[in-house]
Design a protein around this motif. Structure first.
Motif, PDB file in Angstrom:
ATOM      1  N   VAL A   1       0.834  -1.210   0.000  1.00  0.00           N
ATOM      2  CA  VAL A   1       0.000   0.000   0.000  1.00  0.00           C
ATOM      3  C   VAL A   1       0.867   1.259   0.000  1.00  0.00           C
ATOM      4  CG1 VAL A   1      -1.724   1.320   1.328  1.00  0.00           C
ATOM      5  CG2 VAL A   1      -1.835  -1.171   1.303  1.00  0.00           C
ATOM      6  N   ILE A   2       0.488   2.216  -0.842  1.00  0.00           N
ATOM      7  CA  ILE A   2       1.113   3.551  -0.817  1.00  0.00           C
ATOM      8  C   ILE A   2       0.131   4.467  -0.075  1.00  0.00           C
ATOM      9  CG2 ILE A   2       1.778   5.540  -2.239  1.00  0.00           C
ATOM     10  CD1 ILE A   2       2.400   3.461  -4.504  1.00  0.00           C
ATOM     11  N   VAL A   3       0.647   5.215   0.875  1.00  0.00           N
ATOM     12  CA  VAL A   3      -0.199   6.149   1.632  1.00  0.00           C
ATOM     13  C   VAL A   3       0.150   7.571   1.200  1.00  0.00           C
ATOM     14  CG1 VAL A   3      -0.716   7.086   3.934  1.00  0.00           C
ATOM     15  CG2 VAL A   3      -0.257   4.643   3.656  1.00  0.00           C
ATOM     16  N   ARG A   4      -0.879   8.365   0.917  1.00  0.00           N
ATOM     17  CA  ARG A   4      -0.645   9.790   0.636  1.00  0.00           C
ATOM     18  C   ARG A   4      -1.656  10.611   1.419  1.00  0.00           C
ATOM     19  NH1 ARG A   4       3.656  12.167  -1.708  1.00  0.00           N
ATOM     20  NH2 ARG A   4       2.393  13.551  -3.001  1.00  0.00           N
ATOM     21  N   GLY A   5      -1.270  11.815   1.784  1.00  0.00           N
ATOM     22  CA  GLY A   5      -2.184  12.723   2.479  1.00  0.00           C
ATOM     23  C   GLY A   5      -2.874  13.610   1.454  1.00  0.00           C
ATOM     24  N   LEU A   6      -4.162  13.866   1.693  1.00  0.00           N
ATOM     25  CA  LEU A   6      -4.902  14.793   0.820  1.00  0.00           C
ATOM     26  C   LEU A   6      -5.288  16.005   1.654  1.00  0.00           C
ATOM     27  CD1 LEU A   6      -7.604  12.931  -1.311  1.00  0.00           C
ATOM     28  CD2 LEU A   6      -5.643  14.244  -2.138  1.00  0.00           C
ATOM     29  N   ARG A   7      -4.807  17.176   1.235  1.00  0.00           N
ATOM     30  CA  ARG A   7      -5.119  18.398   2.000  1.00  0.00           C
ATOM     31  C   ARG A   7      -6.413  19.034   1.502  1.00  0.00           C
ATOM     32  NH1 ARG A   7       0.668  20.958   1.019  1.00  0.00           N
ATOM     33  NH2 ARG A   7       0.025  20.110  -0.970  1.00  0.00           N
ATOM     34  N   ALA A   8      -6.476  19.311   0.233  1.00  0.00           N
ATOM     35  CA  ALA A   8      -7.642  20.025  -0.304  1.00  0.00           C
ATOM     36  C   ALA A   8      -7.898  19.512  -1.710  1.00  0.00           C
ATOM     37  CB  ALA A   8      -7.345  21.518  -0.326  1.00  0.00           C
ATOM     38  N   ILE A   9      -8.958  20.020  -2.302  1.00  0.00           N
ATOM     39  CA  ILE A   9      -9.346  19.561  -3.640  1.00  0.00           C
ATOM     40  C   ILE A   9      -8.219  19.822  -4.642  1.00  0.00           C
ATOM     41  CG2 ILE A   9     -10.577  21.698  -4.295  1.00  0.00           C
ATOM     42  CD1 ILE A   9     -11.868  18.174  -4.983  1.00  0.00           C
ATOM     43  N   THR A  10      -7.427  20.860  -4.392  1.00  0.00           N
ATOM     44  CA  THR A  10      -6.316  21.199  -5.297  1.00  0.00           C
ATOM     45  C   THR A  10      -5.271  20.080  -5.359  1.00  0.00           C
ATOM     46  OG1 THR A  10      -5.509  22.484  -3.446  1.00  0.00           O
ATOM     47  CG2 THR A  10      -6.420  23.720  -5.291  1.00  0.00           C
ATOM     48  N   ASP A  11      -5.150  19.284  -4.296  1.00  0.00           N
ATOM     49  CA  ASP A  11      -4.208  18.151  -4.307  1.00  0.00           C
ATOM     50  C   ASP A  11      -4.726  17.002  -5.164  1.00  0.00           C
ATOM     51  OD1 ASP A  11      -2.310  19.149  -2.605  1.00  0.00           O
ATOM     52  OD2 ASP A  11      -3.084  18.157  -0.807  1.00  0.00           O
ATOM     53  N   PHE A  12      -6.048  16.971  -5.358  1.00  0.00           N
ATOM     54  CA  PHE A  12      -6.674  15.742  -5.837  1.00  0.00           C
ATOM     55  C   PHE A  12      -6.206  15.318  -7.228  1.00  0.00           C
ATOM     56  CE2 PHE A  12     -10.089  13.248  -7.777  1.00  0.00           C
ATOM     57  CZ  PHE A  12     -10.092  12.172  -6.904  1.00  0.00           C
ATOM     58  N   GLU A  13      -6.133  16.302  -8.152  1.00  0.00           N
ATOM     59  CA  GLU A  13      -5.810  15.942  -9.532  1.00  0.00           C
ATOM     60  C   GLU A  13      -4.410  15.317  -9.627  1.00  0.00           C
ATOM     61  OE1 GLU A  13      -7.318  18.769 -12.254  1.00  0.00           O
ATOM     62  OE2 GLU A  13      -6.201  17.860 -13.920  1.00  0.00           O
ATOM     63  N   TYR A  14      -3.454  15.968  -8.967  1.00  0.00           N
ATOM     64  CA  TYR A  14      -2.074  15.464  -8.975  1.00  0.00           C
ATOM     65  C   TYR A  14      -1.998  14.098  -8.308  1.00  0.00           C
ATOM     66  CZ  TYR A  14       2.786  15.292  -7.164  1.00  0.00           C
ATOM     67  OH  TYR A  14       4.054  14.913  -6.812  1.00  0.00           O
ATOM     68  N   GLU A  15      -2.693  13.957  -7.182  1.00  0.00           N
ATOM     69  CA  GLU A  15      -2.651  12.685  -6.440  1.00  0.00           C
ATOM     70  C   GLU A  15      -3.318  11.560  -7.228  1.00  0.00           C
ATOM     71  OE1 GLU A  15      -0.880  12.053  -3.860  1.00  0.00           O
ATOM     72  OE2 GLU A  15      -0.306  14.118  -3.453  1.00  0.00           O
ATOM     73  N   LEU A  16      -4.427  11.898  -7.899  1.00  0.00           N
ATOM     74  CA  LEU A  16      -5.140  10.890  -8.685  1.00  0.00           C
ATOM     75  C   LEU A  16      -4.254  10.421  -9.842  1.00  0.00           C
ATOM     76  CD1 LEU A  16      -7.864   9.405  -9.161  1.00  0.00           C
ATOM     77  CD2 LEU A  16      -8.466  11.259 -10.700  1.00  0.00           C
ATOM     78  N   GLN A  17      -3.606  11.391 -10.501  1.00  0.00           N
ATOM     79  CA  GLN A  17      -2.718  11.066 -11.623  1.00  0.00           C
ATOM     80  C   GLN A  17      -1.588  10.141 -11.155  1.00  0.00           C
ATOM     81  OE1 GLN A  17      -0.600  14.451 -13.152  1.00  0.00           O
ATOM     82  NE2 GLN A  17      -0.420  13.560 -15.176  1.00  0.00           N
ATOM     83  N   MET A  18      -1.008  10.485  -9.999  1.00  0.00           N
ATOM     84  CA  MET A  18       0.107   9.684  -9.475  1.00  0.00           C
ATOM     85  C   MET A  18      -0.378   8.271  -9.104  1.00  0.00           C
ATOM     86  SD  MET A  18       2.968  11.431  -7.129  1.00  0.00           S
ATOM     87  CE  MET A  18       2.184  11.275  -5.577  1.00  0.00           C
ATOM     88  N   ALA A  19      -1.531   8.205  -8.446  1.00  0.00           N
ATOM     89  CA  ALA A  19      -2.055   6.900  -8.016  1.00  0.00           C
ATOM     90  C   ALA A  19      -2.376   6.022  -9.224  1.00  0.00           C
ATOM     91  CB  ALA A  19      -3.302   7.098  -7.152  1.00  0.00           C
ATOM     92  N   GLN A  20      -3.013   6.635 -10.236  1.00  0.00           N
ATOM     93  CA  GLN A  20      -3.378   5.843 -11.434  1.00  0.00           C
ATOM     94  C   GLN A  20      -2.134   5.387 -12.181  1.00  0.00           C
ATOM     95  OE1 GLN A  20      -6.237   4.919 -11.260  1.00  0.00           O
ATOM     96  NE2 GLN A  20      -7.867   6.331 -11.819  1.00  0.00           N
ATOM     97  N   THR A  21      -1.126   6.283 -12.273  1.00  0.00           N
ATOM     98  CA  THR A  21       0.114   5.929 -12.983  1.00  0.00           C
ATOM     99  C   THR A  21       0.827   4.803 -12.244  1.00  0.00           C
ATOM    100  OG1 THR A  21       0.285   8.228 -13.661  1.00  0.00           O
ATOM    101  CG2 THR A  21       2.241   6.873 -13.985  1.00  0.00           C
ATOM    102  N   ASN A  22       0.917   4.932 -10.911  1.00  0.00           N
ATOM    103  CA  ASN A  22       1.590   3.881 -10.143  1.00  0.00           C
ATOM    104  C   ASN A  22       0.879   2.547 -10.284  1.00  0.00           C
ATOM    105  OD1 ASN A  22       3.814   5.300  -9.160  1.00  0.00           O
ATOM    106  ND2 ASN A  22       2.613   6.221  -7.522  1.00  0.00           N
ATOM    107  N   ARG A  23      -0.440   2.618 -10.414  1.00  0.00           N
ATOM    108  CA  ARG A  23      -1.191   1.370 -10.570  1.00  0.00           C
ATOM    109  C   ARG A  23      -0.980   0.761 -11.959  1.00  0.00           C
ATOM    110  NH1 ARG A  23      -4.316  -2.163  -8.562  1.00  0.00           N
ATOM    111  NH2 ARG A  23      -6.326  -2.636  -9.497  1.00  0.00           N
ATOM    112  N   MET A  24      -0.792   1.625 -12.957  1.00  0.00           N
ATOM    113  CA  MET A  24      -0.450   1.127 -14.300  1.00  0.00           C
ATOM    114  C   MET A  24       0.932   0.470 -14.265  1.00  0.00           C
ATOM    115  SD  MET A  24      -2.811   1.811 -16.597  1.00  0.00           S
ATOM    116  CE  MET A  24      -2.057   1.904 -18.213  1.00  0.00           C
TER     117      MET A  24
END
Ligand code: PNS
Length: 160
Positions: free
Chosen positions: A84-107
């Motif tokens: 498991v990779i754990v990341r902190g989400l602060r606000a909606i502004t973090d979401f796009e970058y975090e989603l991109q990173m999570a999806q890429t890592n899963r690929m």
């Protein structure tokens, strides 16, 4: 047994990071905190300095181990048998970058999932970048950083 990794630049570790580390260490059997390279950033502290500060501020947590890697996060995760990779989400502004990173890592590795913890409200605005800017202009950063990190940041600013 579930081993997780909380990766980041940690330049330097803030109270917001520590909050995520403490909470994640209660959820997972073992938590690795990984100092990794982010090629969009020019770090102020060396990898060794960041690892030392992280070891200092997590010494009260028995199931937390600090590692560093100059490679891909998914490779560091695989080498360390992490699920498991754990990341902190602060606000909606973090979401796009975090989603991109999570999806890429899963690929890159479908066996490793990313789980998000929402940052505690008192740290929802906090970033290492902002803290460094405050310190650069001589402001008080003691509300944002563990005490030993405040001293290291002050020393670094004097050297610079
Ligand atoms: O604290 P940060 O800078 O937001 O952390 C980002 C970090 C270091 C976790 C990310 O840049 C990373 O995973 N770097 C390692 C190289 C890698 O795997 N890059 C691909 C990410 S999709």
């Amino acid at each position: 047994m579930i081993r997780a990794i909380y990766p980041g630049s940690f330049d330097p570790v803030t109270l917001g990071h520590l909050d995520i580390i403490e909470r994640a260490s209660k959820i997972y059997d073992e938590l690795l905190v990984g100092v990794l390279g982010n090629n969009t950033k020019s770090p102020l502290f060396s990898v060794d300095e960041r690892v030392t500060m992280l070891k200092e501020v997590t010494k009260h947590l028995d199931n937390v181990k600090i590692i560093s890697s100059d490679g891909l996060l998914v490779d560091a995760a695989k080498e360390n048998d992490v699920q498991v990779i754990v990341r902190g989400l602060r606000a909606i502004t973090d979401f796009e970058y975090e989603l991109q990173m999570a999806q890429t890592n899963r690929m890159l590795n479908k066996d490793i999932d990313t789980m998000f913890l929402t940052t505690s409200v008192e740290y929802s605005f906090l970033s290492s970048t902002t803290v460094k800017e405050i310190a650069h202009f001589g402001g008080d950063v003691s509300k944002f950083l563990p005490a030993c990190v405040v001293d290291r940041l002050k020393e670094k600013m004097i050297i610079k």
